[in-house]
Design a protein around this motif. Structure first.
Motif, PDB file in Angstrom:
ATOM      1  N   PRO A  39       0.838  -1.204   0.000  1.00  0.00           N
ATOM      2  CA  PRO A  39       0.000   0.000   0.000  1.00  0.00           C
ATOM      3  C   PRO A  39       0.871   1.253   0.000  1.00  0.00           C
ATOM      4  O   PRO A  39       1.947   1.275   0.591  1.00  0.00           O
ATOM      5  CB  PRO A  39      -0.788  -0.125   1.301  1.00  0.00           C
ATOM      6  N   SER A  40       0.390   2.289  -0.672  1.00  0.00           N
ATOM      7  CA  SER A  40       1.145   3.546  -0.705  1.00  0.00           C
ATOM      8  C   SER A  40       1.056   4.309   0.603  1.00  0.00           C
ATOM      9  O   SER A  40       1.870   5.201   0.860  1.00  0.00           O
ATOM     10  CB  SER A  40       0.633   4.436  -1.837  1.00  0.00           C
ATOM     11  N   GLY A  41       0.069   3.949   1.434  1.00  0.00           N
ATOM     12  CA  GLY A  41      -0.113   4.643   2.703  1.00  0.00           C
ATOM     13  C   GLY A  41      -1.345   5.524   2.689  1.00  0.00           C
ATOM     14  O   GLY A  41      -1.957   5.777   1.643  1.00  0.00           O
ATOM     15  N   THR A  42      -1.719   5.980   3.849  1.00  0.00           N
ATOM     16  CA  THR A  42      -2.906   6.818   4.010  1.00  0.00           C
ATOM     17  C   THR A  42      -2.545   8.067   4.798  1.00  0.00           C
ATOM     18  O   THR A  42      -1.413   8.215   5.273  1.00  0.00           O
ATOM     19  CB  THR A  42      -4.011   6.047   4.745  1.00  0.00           C
ATOM     20  N   ASN A  62       4.765   5.358   1.519  1.00  0.00           N
ATOM     21  CA  ASN A  62       5.478   4.163   1.947  1.00  0.00           C
ATOM     22  C   ASN A  62       6.742   4.003   1.094  1.00  0.00           C
ATOM     23  O   ASN A  62       6.661   3.898  -0.131  1.00  0.00           O
ATOM     24  CB  ASN A  62       4.548   2.950   1.761  1.00  0.00           C
ATOM     25  N   PRO A  63       7.934   3.970   1.698  1.00  0.00           N
ATOM     26  CA  PRO A  63       9.161   3.824   0.890  1.00  0.00           C
ATOM     27  C   PRO A  63       9.168   2.557   0.033  1.00  0.00           C
ATOM     28  O   PRO A  63       9.730   2.551  -1.057  1.00  0.00           O
ATOM     29  CB  PRO A  63      10.272   3.785   1.950  1.00  0.00           C
ATOM     30  N   GLN A  64       8.538   1.478   0.519  1.00  0.00           N
ATOM     31  CA  GLN A  64       8.482   0.254  -0.278  1.00  0.00           C
ATOM     32  C   GLN A  64       7.660   0.451  -1.551  1.00  0.00           C
ATOM     33  O   GLN A  64       7.869  -0.235  -2.552  1.00  0.00           O
ATOM     34  CB  GLN A  64       7.870  -0.886   0.554  1.00  0.00           C
ATOM     35  N   PHE A  65       6.735   1.401  -1.547  1.00  0.00           N
ATOM     36  CA  PHE A  65       5.912   1.708  -2.722  1.00  0.00           C
ATOM     37  C   PHE A  65       6.698   2.564  -3.716  1.00  0.00           C
ATOM     38  O   PHE A  65       6.758   2.270  -4.909  1.00  0.00           O
ATOM     39  CB  PHE A  65       4.641   2.439  -2.267  1.00  0.00           C
ATOM     40  N   GLY A 103       3.754  -2.488   4.850  1.00  0.00           N
ATOM     41  CA  GLY A 103       3.266  -1.137   5.106  1.00  0.00           C
ATOM     42  C   GLY A 103       3.002  -0.933   6.581  1.00  0.00           C
ATOM     43  O   GLY A 103       3.229  -1.810   7.415  1.00  0.00           O
ATOM     44  N   GLU A 104       2.495   0.238   6.907  1.00  0.00           N
ATOM     45  CA  GLU A 104       2.177   0.563   8.288  1.00  0.00           C
ATOM     46  C   GLU A 104       0.740   0.157   8.605  1.00  0.00           C
ATOM     47  O   GLU A 104      -0.098   0.008   7.706  1.00  0.00           O
ATOM     48  CB  GLU A 104       2.368   2.061   8.530  1.00  0.00           C
ATOM     49  N   ALA A 105       0.451  -0.025   9.879  1.00  0.00           N
ATOM     50  CA  ALA A 105      -0.886  -0.444  10.295  1.00  0.00           C
ATOM     51  C   ALA A 105      -1.955   0.534   9.825  1.00  0.00           C
ATOM     52  O   ALA A 105      -3.097   0.150   9.555  1.00  0.00           O
ATOM     53  CB  ALA A 105      -0.922  -0.595  11.812  1.00  0.00           C
ATOM     54  N   GLN A 106      -1.581   1.799   9.693  1.00  0.00           N
ATOM     55  CA  GLN A 106      -2.504   2.829   9.231  1.00  0.00           C
ATOM     56  C   GLN A 106      -3.042   2.510   7.836  1.00  0.00           C
ATOM     57  O   GLN A 106      -4.098   3.012   7.445  1.00  0.00           O
ATOM     58  CB  GLN A 106      -1.778   4.176   9.208  1.00  0.00           C
ATOM     59  N   SER A 107      -2.339   1.669   7.076  1.00  0.00           N
ATOM     60  CA  SER A 107      -2.740   1.356   5.703  1.00  0.00           C
ATOM     61  C   SER A 107      -3.779   0.248   5.617  1.00  0.00           C
ATOM     62  O   SER A 107      -4.188  -0.126   4.520  1.00  0.00           O
ATOM     63  CB  SER A 107      -1.506   0.930   4.887  1.00  0.00           C
TER      64      SER A 107
END
Length: 443
Positions: free
Chosen positions: A36-39, A55-58, A132-136
């Motif tokens: 995920p790109s993040g939120t 997200n750096p992985q994105f 990704g982070e939990a926020q995603s």
């Protein structure tokens, strides 16, 4: 210096990422990589969001840094998919439709609402490594960040592709442009806030677009390693100026530091020159097979030699290092990995299967302990500071007689010195990414 076209280099970069992802998934026992790109994150008890950070992985896969609620899906043997969130929205600017040199390499699915991604993600969530982070989290799609996958991908991110190096060179060009504008503002007597604004204007990026908060420090403020207060009144007299500031290029960061003396402060200017000369020798030491920990220890000896030459130390550089005195003047690490993140990941990794290489005893702030290899880009940022808190500890430890305190009193009003470049480790000589841009900018 030739600036290579990132678009022409991108296909090979993508092929490298696909190979890395295949190996990482196999190690973790997964079939799909889902990123995920993040939120957006919202302020507590408020409906106002913090600046979005992708997200750096994105962004490793895509030159997209402002597309929240989007997804990257990779399945070995298939074209990667981008689930691109382009909402119907009249409150905010909507991302432009996907375009550019990357689109031909992906299957692109445009969604209007975040939940529309659920129908496009792989069917069996248990077979997916979700980074990704939990926020995603979206419904049942909770990032699991499996260690075998993350350890492998983050370890190999240290080895930059030609595409990544091209973007990092672009970030150097922008950062140097800002540094020159900032120095001119300092020479004209500007305050810290005005210098910061001059930097942002020259780079063409605001505080939310820069890779980190600018450190703009006049006089004694340079003794605060991460000084970000940005005073609105210039001190009088102006003695010194330290700026640690970078720029972003399609998600890749630069991280550059320079220190300047005001006109008439010749001895401090001479000390800056001595640190600069030592720093260039440290940059030249970047070679495959060289232990970065040793480079850090060598830097302590070199910097203590500068203090000895300027009459600050009464003991030898070796004694200053052995007794811990050097850490009072040089309290941070010599540098770090850099790329998608300013302090890039896996600086302590023992290998791509995990493990950790610890810092040398007595050096708690070093951010990189790996042996250098071709393809790595590191920062080299030695510094000398006059920090009362740390110098008091030297006295308390019984080493006060090792320091010429009248010389400390002379240099204290200048705060400190830090010089930082980015250096690419090659199969041969070190490739300093920063210095040539200053030469070109100076005409």
């Amino acid at each position: 210096m030739i600036q290579h076209d990132p678009g022409a280099l991108y296909p090979d970069h993508l092929a490298v990422l696909c190979r890395r992802a295949e190996t990482a998934l196999a190690r973790g026992g997964f079939d799909h990589l889902v990123v995920p790109s993040g939120t957006l994150h919202y302020h507590l008890f408020d409906d106002r969001d913090y600046p979005y950070a992708v997200n750096p992985q994105f962004k490793a896969w895509l030159p997209l840094t402002r597309v929240p609620h989007s997804w990257l899906v990779f399945t070995p043997g298939k074209r990667p998919t981008v689930i691109f969130h382009q909402p119907f929205d009249y409150w905010h600017v909507v991302p432009d439709a996907p375009s550019g040199w990357w689109v031909e390499h992906f299957d692109i699915q445009v969604i209007r609402k975040p939940e529309e991604a659920l129908a496009l993600l792989p069917r069996d969530r248990s077979r997916c490594a979700v980074l990704g982070e939990a926020q995603s989290t979206l419904g049942e799609w909770v990032p699991n960040n499996p260690a075998p996958v993350l350890d492998y991908l983050e370890y190999h991110r240290a080895y930059k592709t030609p595409y990544e190096i091209a973007l990092m060179r672009q970030a150097q060009v922008l950062g140097v442009r800002g540094h020159r504008a900032a120095e001119a503002a300092f020479r004209n007597g500007a305050d810290e806030f005005s210098i910061h604004m001059a930097y942002c204007a020259a780079v063409g990026q605001d505080a939310n677009e820069l890779p980190y908060g600018n450190i703009v420090a006049l006089n004694e403020h340079a003794a605060v390693l991460h000084y970000t207060e940005l005073g609105r009144t210039a001190p009088q007299p102006l003695r010194s100026f330290l700026i640690d500031a970078g720029a972003s290029a399609l998600g890749y960061a630069s991280d550059i530091t320079r220190t300047h003396a005001a006109h008439g402060h010749d001895e401090f200017a001479a000390m800056i020159g001595a640190v600069d000369a030592a720093q260039q020798q440290m940059c030249a030491a970047v070679r495959p097979g060289f232990d970065y920990k040793q480079l850090h220890v060598d830097a302590h000896l070199s910097l203590m030699g500068v203090l000895k030459d300027f009459g600050v130390l009464k003991v030898s550089p070796q004694t200053a290092v052995e007794t811990g005195i050097s850490a009072a003047f040089f309290p941070h690490g010599i540098g770090h990995l850099i790329g998608l993140q300013v302090h890039d990941v896996a600086g302590f990794a023992a290998g791509d299967a995990g493990g950790r290489i610890e810092r040398p005893a007595g050096h708690p702030y070093l951010r990189l302990t790996r042996v250098l290899e071709a393809g790595m880009v590191v920062t080299i940022e030695p510094g000398l500071y006059f920090i009362d808190m740390l110098l008091d500890e030297v006295k308390q430890a019984g080493h006060g007689a090792s320091i010429a305190w009248d010389r400390v009193d002379f240099f204290r009003p200048y705060g400190g010195i830090r010089i930082e470049d980015e250096v690419l480790c090659t199969d041969g000589e070190a490739d300093n990414l920063t210095r040539p841009e200053f030469v070109l900018a100076n005409g």
